[in-house]
Design a protein around this motif. Structure first.
Motif, mmCIF file in Angstrom:
data_model
loop_
_atom_site.group_PDB
_atom_site.id
_atom_site.type_symbol
_atom_site.label_atom_id
_atom_site.label_comp_id
_atom_site.label_asym_id
_atom_site.label_seq_id
_atom_site.Cartn_x
_atom_site.Cartn_y
_atom_site.Cartn_z
ATOM 1 N N MET A 1 -8.144 -6.464 7.802
ATOM 2 C CA MET A 1 -7.172 -5.379 7.971
ATOM 3 C C MET A 1 -7.608 -4.167 7.163
ATOM 4 O O MET A 1 -8.081 -4.281 6.049
ATOM 5 C CB MET A 1 -5.780 -5.840 7.517
ATOM 6 N N THR A 2 -7.451 -2.980 7.759
ATOM 7 C CA THR A 2 -7.756 -1.741 7.071
ATOM 8 C C THR A 2 -6.830 -1.570 5.872
ATOM 9 O O THR A 2 -5.662 -1.943 5.923
ATOM 10 C CB THR A 2 -7.575 -0.550 8.029
ATOM 11 N N GLU A 3 -7.353 -0.980 4.799
ATOM 12 C CA GLU A 3 -6.540 -0.765 3.607
ATOM 13 C C GLU A 3 -6.577 0.696 3.191
ATOM 14 O O GLU A 3 -7.586 1.377 3.332
ATOM 15 C CB GLU A 3 -7.030 -1.640 2.456
ATOM 16 N N ARG A 4 -5.455 1.157 2.677
ATOM 17 C CA ARG A 4 -5.342 2.511 2.155
ATOM 18 C C ARG A 4 -4.608 2.474 0.819
ATOM 19 O O ARG A 4 -3.889 1.516 0.510
ATOM 20 C CB ARG A 4 -4.591 3.418 3.133
ATOM 21 N N HIS A 5 -4.788 3.528 0.053
ATOM 22 C CA HIS A 5 -4.194 3.589 -1.282
ATOM 23 C C HIS A 5 -3.373 4.860 -1.420
ATOM 24 O O HIS A 5 -3.890 5.973 -1.241
ATOM 25 C CB HIS A 5 -5.293 3.559 -2.336
ATOM 26 N N LEU A 6 -2.079 4.705 -1.737
ATOM 27 C CA LEU A 6 -1.184 5.840 -1.940
ATOM 28 C C LEU A 6 -0.866 6.004 -3.427
ATOM 29 O O LEU A 6 -0.677 5.017 -4.137
ATOM 30 C CB LEU A 6 0.133 5.645 -1.189
ATOM 31 N N VAL A 7 -0.786 7.248 -3.856
ATOM 32 C CA VAL A 7 -0.317 7.558 -5.206
ATOM 33 C C VAL A 7 0.967 8.369 -5.066
ATOM 34 O O VAL A 7 1.004 9.377 -4.360
ATOM 35 C CB VAL A 7 -1.367 8.338 -6.019
ATOM 36 N N VAL A 8 2.011 7.910 -5.744
ATOM 37 C CA VAL A 8 3.321 8.551 -5.663
ATOM 38 C C VAL A 8 3.604 9.242 -6.997
ATOM 39 O O VAL A 8 3.721 8.580 -8.031
ATOM 40 C CB VAL A 8 4.432 7.525 -5.353
ATOM 41 N N ILE A 9 3.698 10.556 -6.974
ATOM 42 C CA ILE A 9 3.918 11.348 -8.178
ATOM 43 C C ILE A 9 5.381 11.776 -8.232
ATOM 44 O O ILE A 9 5.878 12.427 -7.314
ATOM 45 C CB ILE A 9 3.012 12.591 -8.193
ATOM 46 N N SER A 10 6.053 11.403 -9.308
ATOM 47 C CA SER A 10 7.460 11.752 -9.482
ATOM 48 C C SER A 10 7.628 12.533 -10.776
ATOM 49 O O SER A 10 7.192 12.087 -11.835
ATOM 50 C CB SER A 10 8.325 10.482 -9.519
ATOM 51 N N ALA A 35 1.851 -0.143 8.065
ATOM 52 C CA ALA A 35 1.808 -1.564 8.436
ATOM 53 C C ALA A 35 1.926 -1.722 9.949
ATOM 54 O O ALA A 35 1.270 -2.594 10.537
ATOM 55 C CB ALA A 35 2.927 -2.319 7.728
ATOM 56 N N ALA A 36 2.744 -0.889 10.573
ATOM 57 C CA ALA A 36 2.903 -0.943 12.021
ATOM 58 C C ALA A 36 1.611 -0.567 12.741
ATOM 59 O O ALA A 36 1.417 -0.914 13.909
ATOM 60 C CB ALA A 36 4.040 -0.015 12.452
ATOM 61 N N ARG A 37 0.727 0.114 12.030
ATOM 62 C CA ARG A 37 -0.561 0.508 12.590
ATOM 63 C C ARG A 37 -1.679 -0.431 12.145
ATOM 64 O O ARG A 37 -2.855 -0.155 12.340
ATOM 65 C CB ARG A 37 -0.884 1.946 12.166
ATOM 66 N N GLY A 38 -1.305 -1.531 11.517
ATOM 67 C CA GLY A 38 -2.291 -2.500 11.074
ATOM 68 C C GLY A 38 -3.033 -2.096 9.824
ATOM 69 O O GLY A 38 -4.154 -2.565 9.583
ATOM 70 N N GLU A 175 4.670 10.809 9.620
ATOM 71 C CA GLU A 175 3.650 11.855 9.635
ATOM 72 C C GLU A 175 2.549 11.572 8.611
ATOM 73 O O GLU A 175 1.358 11.690 8.912
ATOM 74 C CB GLU A 175 4.286 13.217 9.357
ATOM 75 N N LEU A 176 2.957 11.210 7.393
ATOM 76 C CA LEU A 176 1.945 10.920 6.371
ATOM 77 C C LEU A 176 1.122 9.704 6.770
ATOM 78 O O LEU A 176 -0.100 9.684 6.575
ATOM 79 C CB LEU A 176 2.608 10.693 5.014
ATOM 80 N N ALA A 177 1.770 8.684 7.317
ATOM 81 C CA ALA A 177 1.047 7.477 7.738
ATOM 82 C C ALA A 177 -0.018 7.811 8.777
ATOM 83 O O ALA A 177 -1.143 7.297 8.711
ATOM 84 C CB ALA A 177 2.030 6.453 8.293
ATOM 85 N N GLU A 178 0.316 8.673 9.721
ATOM 86 C CA GLU A 178 -0.663 9.062 10.741
ATOM 87 C C GLU A 178 -1.843 9.783 10.112
ATOM 88 O O GLU A 178 -3.000 9.549 10.478
ATOM 89 C CB GLU A 178 0.019 9.959 11.774
ATOM 90 N N MET A 179 -1.558 10.658 9.157
ATOM 91 C CA MET A 179 -2.633 11.402 8.494
ATOM 92 C C MET A 179 -3.524 10.475 7.671
ATOM 93 O O MET A 179 -4.755 10.590 7.692
ATOM 94 C CB MET A 179 -2.021 12.484 7.603
ATOM 95 N N VAL A 180 -2.895 9.553 6.949
ATOM 96 C CA VAL A 180 -3.655 8.632 6.096
ATOM 97 C C VAL A 180 -4.461 7.655 6.936
ATOM 98 O O VAL A 180 -5.619 7.349 6.613
ATOM 99 C CB VAL A 180 -2.702 7.875 5.155
#
Length: 205
Positions: A1-10, A35-38, A175-180
């Motif tokens: 499965m493809t993997e991506r890494h998100l950083v959340v800045i608060s 996840a819906a995009r695998g 939108e962010l998921a599509e870009m990532v």
């Protein structure tokens, strides 16, 4: 499965904070869409209040000390960023701006970024568009079309069908998921990968 890494800045100043709550909701929506995009996703949260002194020290000295160096590496190595700030006097917080100011000018080039903000009343909602978005556009980040503002009253009716906040969070996450998902995964760069061997330097002698 493809993997991506998100950083959340608060950039919330209290604990707990509505700013962190919005950041978490945006991250959950993005992870679900990926996840819906695998695509499997790891998420790292950065609370700027925890590194506020290090941020100020870097502004004064030009050097990243303490935990700040690791945070900067996480941000620049991410596949996507969610950045959420409270609004004070109709614009981003000083801590949020200070953190952005210490980033390398090329750190966010082409980086998918989703923006969010919190405030007391809906009157401040446009600050995302006239203040926060231009900041990241200047840094040449790839900013999602939908940004999300949450006023205090929005949380009270967050499960109400007439409240637009949940739907807007889902749309922004999509939108962010599509870009990532469309972006090549981040990977550590080997600075010496193209360095010639001694044999090459000596012409095979």
């Amino acid at each position: 499965m493809t993997e991506r890494h998100l950083v959340v800045i608060s950039a919330g100043l209290s604990d707990p904070s509505s700013t962190r709550l919005l950041a978490d909701r945006l991250a959950q929506a993005t992870v679900a869409e990926l996840a819906a995009r695998g695509v499997a996703t790891t998420v790292e949260n950065v609370e700027l209040r925890d590194i506020a002194h290090d941020v100020m020290n870097m502004m004064l000295t030009g050097f990243a000390a303490g935990d700040l160096s690791a945070v900067l590496e996480k941000v620049t190595g991410a596949d996507g960023i969610i950045a959420v700030t409270p609004l004070f006097t109709t614009t981003y917080s000083g801590l949020f701006k200070s953190f952005v100011d210490i980033l390398d000018k090329d750190a966010l080039v082409g980086m998918p970024v989703l923006l969010g903000a919190t405030g007391g009343t809906p009157r401040h909602s446009l600050a995302l568009e006239y203040s926060v978005r231009p900041l990241f556009t200047y840094l040449r980040a790839d900013v999602a079309t939908t940004s999300v503002f949450a006023a205090t009253d929005d949380w009270a009716g967050a499960v109400d069908d007439v409240n637009p906040l949940p739907a807007r969070i889902r749309r922004a996450g999509r939108e962010l998921a599509e870009m990532v998902a469309d972006r090549e995964g981040s990977a550590a760069v080997d600075l010496y990968a193209d360095a010639p061997t001694f044999e090459q330097l000596l012409g095979g002698a």
